[in-house]
Design a protein around this motif. Structure first.
Motif, PDB file in Angstrom:
ATOM      1  N   PRO A 174       0.837  -1.211   0.000  1.00 20.15           N
ATOM      2  CA  PRO A 174       0.000   0.000   0.000  1.00 20.15           C
ATOM      3  C   PRO A 174       0.870   1.258   0.000  1.00 20.15           C
ATOM      4  O   PRO A 174       1.991   1.258   0.516  1.00 20.15           O
ATOM      5  CB  PRO A 174      -0.808  -0.126   1.292  1.00 20.15           C
ATOM      6  N   ARG A 175       0.306   2.289  -0.543  1.00 22.96           N
ATOM      7  CA  ARG A 175       1.033   3.547  -0.606  1.00 22.96           C
ATOM      8  C   ARG A 175       0.424   4.527   0.378  1.00 22.96           C
ATOM      9  O   ARG A 175      -0.793   4.692   0.433  1.00 22.96           O
ATOM     10  CB  ARG A 175       0.963   4.113  -2.024  1.00 22.96           C
ATOM     11  N   ILE A 176       1.275   5.143   1.157  1.00 28.32           N
ATOM     12  CA  ILE A 176       0.843   6.151   2.130  1.00 28.32           C
ATOM     13  C   ILE A 176       1.360   7.501   1.664  1.00 28.32           C
ATOM     14  O   ILE A 176       2.562   7.678   1.456  1.00 28.32           O
ATOM     15  CB  ILE A 176       1.363   5.839   3.535  1.00 28.32           C
ATOM     16  N   ASP A 177       0.440   8.441   1.503  1.00 30.88           N
ATOM     17  CA  ASP A 177       0.796   9.809   1.137  1.00 30.88           C
ATOM     18  C   ASP A 177       0.374  10.747   2.252  1.00 30.88           C
ATOM     19  O   ASP A 177      -0.749  10.662   2.771  1.00 30.88           O
ATOM     20  CB  ASP A 177       0.090  10.223  -0.160  1.00 30.88           C
ATOM     21  N   GLY A 178       1.240  11.603   2.649  1.00 36.66           N
ATOM     22  CA  GLY A 178       0.920  12.621   3.649  1.00 36.66           C
ATOM     23  C   GLY A 178       0.690  13.961   2.968  1.00 36.66           C
ATOM     24  O   GLY A 178       1.272  14.247   1.920  1.00 36.66           O
ATOM     25  N   PHE A 179      -0.193  14.754   3.563  1.00 33.64           N
ATOM     26  CA  PHE A 179      -0.438  16.076   2.989  1.00 33.64           C
ATOM     27  C   PHE A 179      -0.684  17.067   4.118  1.00 33.64           C
ATOM     28  O   PHE A 179      -1.093  16.703   5.227  1.00 33.64           O
ATOM     29  CB  PHE A 179      -1.638  16.053   2.028  1.00 33.64           C
ATOM     30  N   ALA A 180      -0.422  18.306   3.843  1.00 34.79           N
ATOM     31  CA  ALA A 180      -0.649  19.399   4.803  1.00 34.79           C
ATOM     32  C   ALA A 180      -1.028  20.640   4.021  1.00 34.79           C
ATOM     33  O   ALA A 180      -0.595  20.834   2.875  1.00 34.79           O
ATOM     34  CB  ALA A 180       0.596  19.641   5.641  1.00 34.79           C
ATOM     35  N   GLU A 181      -1.863  21.472   4.628  1.00 31.56           N
ATOM     36  CA  GLU A 181      -2.350  22.663   3.932  1.00 31.56           C
ATOM     37  C   GLU A 181      -2.611  23.764   4.949  1.00 31.56           C
ATOM     38  O   GLU A 181      -3.085  23.505   6.075  1.00 31.56           O
ATOM     39  CB  GLU A 181      -3.632  22.339   3.179  1.00 31.56           C
ATOM     40  N   SER A 182      -2.324  24.967   4.589  1.00 30.58           N
ATOM     41  CA  SER A 182      -2.694  26.129   5.407  1.00 30.58           C
ATOM     42  C   SER A 182      -3.312  27.178   4.489  1.00 30.58           C
ATOM     43  O   SER A 182      -2.881  27.329   3.339  1.00 30.58           O
ATOM     44  CB  SER A 182      -1.468  26.699   6.135  1.00 30.58           C
ATOM     45  N   THR A 183      -4.330  27.862   5.011  1.00 31.44           N
ATOM     46  CA  THR A 183      -5.054  28.852   4.207  1.00 31.44           C
ATOM     47  C   THR A 183      -5.265  30.114   5.033  1.00 31.44           C
ATOM     48  O   THR A 183      -5.659  30.053   6.207  1.00 31.44           O
ATOM     49  CB  THR A 183      -6.415  28.307   3.758  1.00 31.44           C
ATOM     50  N   TYR A 184      -4.997  31.220   4.393  1.00 37.53           N
ATOM     51  CA  TYR A 184      -5.301  32.528   4.997  1.00 37.53           C
ATOM     52  C   TYR A 184      -6.001  33.327   3.905  1.00 37.53           C
ATOM     53  O   TYR A 184      -5.380  33.731   2.921  1.00 37.53           O
ATOM     54  CB  TYR A 184      -4.023  33.211   5.456  1.00 37.53           C
ATOM     55  N   ALA A 185      -7.364  33.484   4.068  1.00 43.26           N
ATOM     56  CA  ALA A 185      -8.144  34.067   2.969  1.00 43.26           C
ATOM     57  C   ALA A 185      -9.269  34.944   3.495  1.00 43.26           C
ATOM     58  O   ALA A 185      -9.654  34.870   4.661  1.00 43.26           O
ATOM     59  CB  ALA A 185      -8.719  32.943   2.116  1.00 43.26           C
ATOM     60  N   ASN A 186      -9.787  35.737   2.591  1.00 42.91           N
ATOM     61  CA  ASN A 186     -10.915  36.624   2.872  1.00 42.91           C
ATOM     62  C   ASN A 186     -11.874  36.549   1.679  1.00 42.91           C
ATOM     63  O   ASN A 186     -11.581  37.047   0.592  1.00 42.91           O
ATOM     64  CB  ASN A 186     -10.440  38.059   3.065  1.00 42.91           C
ATOM     65  N   ASN A 188     -12.636  33.037   4.090  1.00 38.95           N
ATOM     66  CA  ASN A 188     -12.082  31.693   4.209  1.00 38.95           C
ATOM     67  C   ASN A 188     -13.227  30.701   4.082  1.00 38.95           C
ATOM     68  O   ASN A 188     -14.180  30.715   4.877  1.00 38.95           O
ATOM     69  CB  ASN A 188     -11.378  31.533   5.569  1.00 38.95           C
ATOM     70  N   GLN A 189     -13.154  29.832   3.077  1.00 41.23           N
ATOM     71  CA  GLN A 189     -14.236  28.904   2.774  1.00 41.23           C
ATOM     72  C   GLN A 189     -14.468  27.873   3.874  1.00 41.23           C
ATOM     73  O   GLN A 189     -15.501  27.211   3.905  1.00 41.23           O
ATOM     74  CB  GLN A 189     -13.942  28.182   1.450  1.00 41.23           C
ATOM     75  N   ARG A 190     -13.518  27.721   4.763  1.00 41.66           N
ATOM     76  CA  ARG A 190     -13.673  26.717   5.815  1.00 41.66           C
ATOM     77  C   ARG A 190     -14.551  27.212   6.987  1.00 41.66           C
ATOM     78  O   ARG A 190     -14.886  26.422   7.873  1.00 41.66           O
ATOM     79  CB  ARG A 190     -12.294  26.300   6.329  1.00 41.66           C
ATOM     80  N   PHE A 191     -14.864  28.464   6.997  1.00 39.53           N
ATOM     81  CA  PHE A 191     -15.683  29.005   8.093  1.00 39.53           C
ATOM     82  C   PHE A 191     -17.110  29.232   7.600  1.00 39.53           C
ATOM     83  O   PHE A 191     -17.325  29.689   6.465  1.00 39.53           O
ATOM     84  CB  PHE A 191     -15.076  30.308   8.615  1.00 39.53           C
ATOM     85  N   ALA A 196     -16.875  38.486   5.398  1.00 35.86           N
ATOM     86  CA  ALA A 196     -15.867  39.256   4.669  1.00 35.86           C
ATOM     87  C   ALA A 196     -14.780  39.708   5.623  1.00 35.86           C
ATOM     88  O   ALA A 196     -14.660  40.885   5.969  1.00 35.86           O
ATOM     89  CB  ALA A 196     -16.508  40.435   3.960  1.00 35.86           C
ATOM     90  N   LYS A 197     -13.960  38.723   6.086  1.00 33.95           N
ATOM     91  CA  LYS A 197     -12.850  39.056   6.976  1.00 33.95           C
ATOM     92  C   LYS A 197     -11.719  38.022   6.777  1.00 33.95           C
ATOM     93  O   LYS A 197     -11.969  36.909   6.340  1.00 33.95           O
ATOM     94  CB  LYS A 197     -13.327  39.075   8.426  1.00 33.95           C
ATOM     95  N   TRP A 198     -10.539  38.416   7.114  1.00 35.63           N
ATOM     96  CA  TRP A 198      -9.379  37.546   6.951  1.00 35.63           C
ATOM     97  C   TRP A 198      -9.360  36.521   8.067  1.00 35.63           C
ATOM     98  O   TRP A 198      -9.448  36.838   9.248  1.00 35.63           O
ATOM     99  CB  TRP A 198      -8.082  38.348   6.962  1.00 35.63           C
ATOM    100  N   ARG A 199      -9.266  35.244   7.678  1.00 39.16           N
ATOM    101  CA  ARG A 199      -9.176  34.185   8.682  1.00 39.16           C
ATOM    102  C   ARG A 199      -8.156  33.127   8.197  1.00 39.16           C
ATOM    103  O   ARG A 199      -7.982  32.918   7.007  1.00 39.16           O
ATOM    104  CB  ARG A 199     -10.539  33.507   8.881  1.00 39.16           C
ATOM    105  N   ALA A 200      -7.517  32.456   9.167  1.00 38.84           N
ATOM    106  CA  ALA A 200      -6.518  31.424   8.868  1.00 38.84           C
ATOM    107  C   ALA A 200      -7.061  30.059   9.246  1.00 38.84           C
ATOM    108  O   ALA A 200      -7.785  29.921  10.240  1.00 38.84           O
ATOM    109  CB  ALA A 200      -5.232  31.709   9.621  1.00 38.84           C
TER     110      ALA A 200
END
Length: 341
Positions: A174-186, A188-191, A196-200
């Protein structure tokens, strides 16, 4: 996946080294063939000189026989015998010059310039320098099998196949892939709700994948790699045996040439002295023309033999250096070759 990438990188380097070794081996082979062709030409040059010298001696003797015939001290048969010898030597000169022209043209073509004219670049009567560190036959064979570029190229090919096997085996697991991501946007789609404000935000994770088809395909690929590897091993064994035979032939040829040097020197010394004595006896009437003719023939044969033994030693040295892998493509040798004009 990471291991596979490393193996592919090593395999690529091995392929580059294999091509380099193969190209270098070809250059060394061409250089050696050219040197052997030069010695073959040099042999014909020496033959022409030796036979022409013999003709000068016989023509001087012809005048002596003619004078004796006029004085009634020599027979017509003796005059005709020495005339026949001169005709034979002149024919030998013609044959030697034809062979010299043929070998010279072959050498020029090998050097890719048929317009070249050559002159000898060394004194063939002088003995060539001995190759350094000539050991036993077993030592020379071992050195050759470690140093020959053809063997190194084949070993790199085997190494590339092993890297291919190792890399392909990664598909079994089996293949194991690791990933990481950081977002700082206005915004921010994760909230939620969106503002309309800057969030990380950030995320990390692992992904495990396995392909049954890839594993099955890998098995077939590895079988192919192993078959090629077995074939390469068989080629390597054949090459090792061929190298051992090549070194053996060159080594024994060199030993024979060294022994022939002493024998030919003794033969020449005896032939020169015999010719001197026959000439003196002829001058006093104690030897016949046939005695002088026979002595001259023996002397010419001895001269040609001693020249050939010295060239044979040069040829054997060149073959031994090549067979043991001591000649390198970028090596500047002190060996003398043909000069051009």
């Amino acid at each position: 996946g990471h291991l596979g990438e490393v193996h592919h990188g090593d395999s690529g380097r091995d392929q580059i080294h294999r091509r380099e070794h193969g190209s270098d081996a070809e250059r060394v082979k061409v250089e050696t063939d050219a040197r052997l062709a030069y010695y073959n030409w040099l042999r014909t040059v020496a033959a022409v000189v030796a036979v022409e010298d013999s003709l000068r001696r016989v023509k001087a003797r012809q005048q002596d026989v003619a004078n004796l015939f006029e004085a009634g001290a020599a027979t017509k048969a003796e005059v005709m015998r020495i005339d026949a010898q001169i005709a034979q030597i002149e024919q030998a000169i013609n044959d030697a010059k034809t062979l010299r022209a043929t070998t010279e043209q072959a050498l020029a073509i090998m050097l890719d310039d048929p317009r070249l004219e050559f002159v000898p670049g060394e004194d063939i009567i002088q003995l060539p320098p001995d190759p350094p560190n000539v050991g036993t036959l077993e030592q020379m064979i071992q050195e050759a099998q470690l140093s020959r570029l053809e063997m190194k190229s084949l070993e790199k090919s085997i190494g590339s196949l092993q890297y291919g096997i190792n890399a392909t085996r990664a598909a079994y697991f089996p293949r194991i892939d690791g990933f990481a991501e950081s977002t700082y946007a206005n915004p921010n789609q994760r909230f939620f709700p969106l503002q309309a404000k800057w969030r990380a935000s950030w995320s990390v994770g692992l992904q495990l994948t396995y392909s049954l088809n890839a594993a099955l395909n890998a098995k077939a690929e590895i079988a192919g790699y192993k078959a090629n590897k077995r074939e390469m091993f068989a080629q390597a064994e054949a090459l090792r045996r061929g190298i051992a035979m090549e070194v053996t032939q060159a080594y024994l040829a060199r030993n024979k040439a060294l022994a022939d040097l002493q024998l030919s020197a003794r033969a020449l010394e005896a032939a020169v002295e015999a010719y001197r004595v026959a000439s003196e006896l002829f001058a006093t009437g104690s030897a016949t023309t046939n005695d002088v003719i026979d002595a001259e023939n023996d002397q010419l044969t001895a001269i040609l033999r001693i020249v050939n033994t010295r060239i044979d030693l040069r040829v054997a040295n060149a073959r031994l250096l090549y067979a043991t892998g001591r000649i390198k493509p970028n090596m500047v040798t002190n060996q003398t070759g043909p000069a051009t004009k």
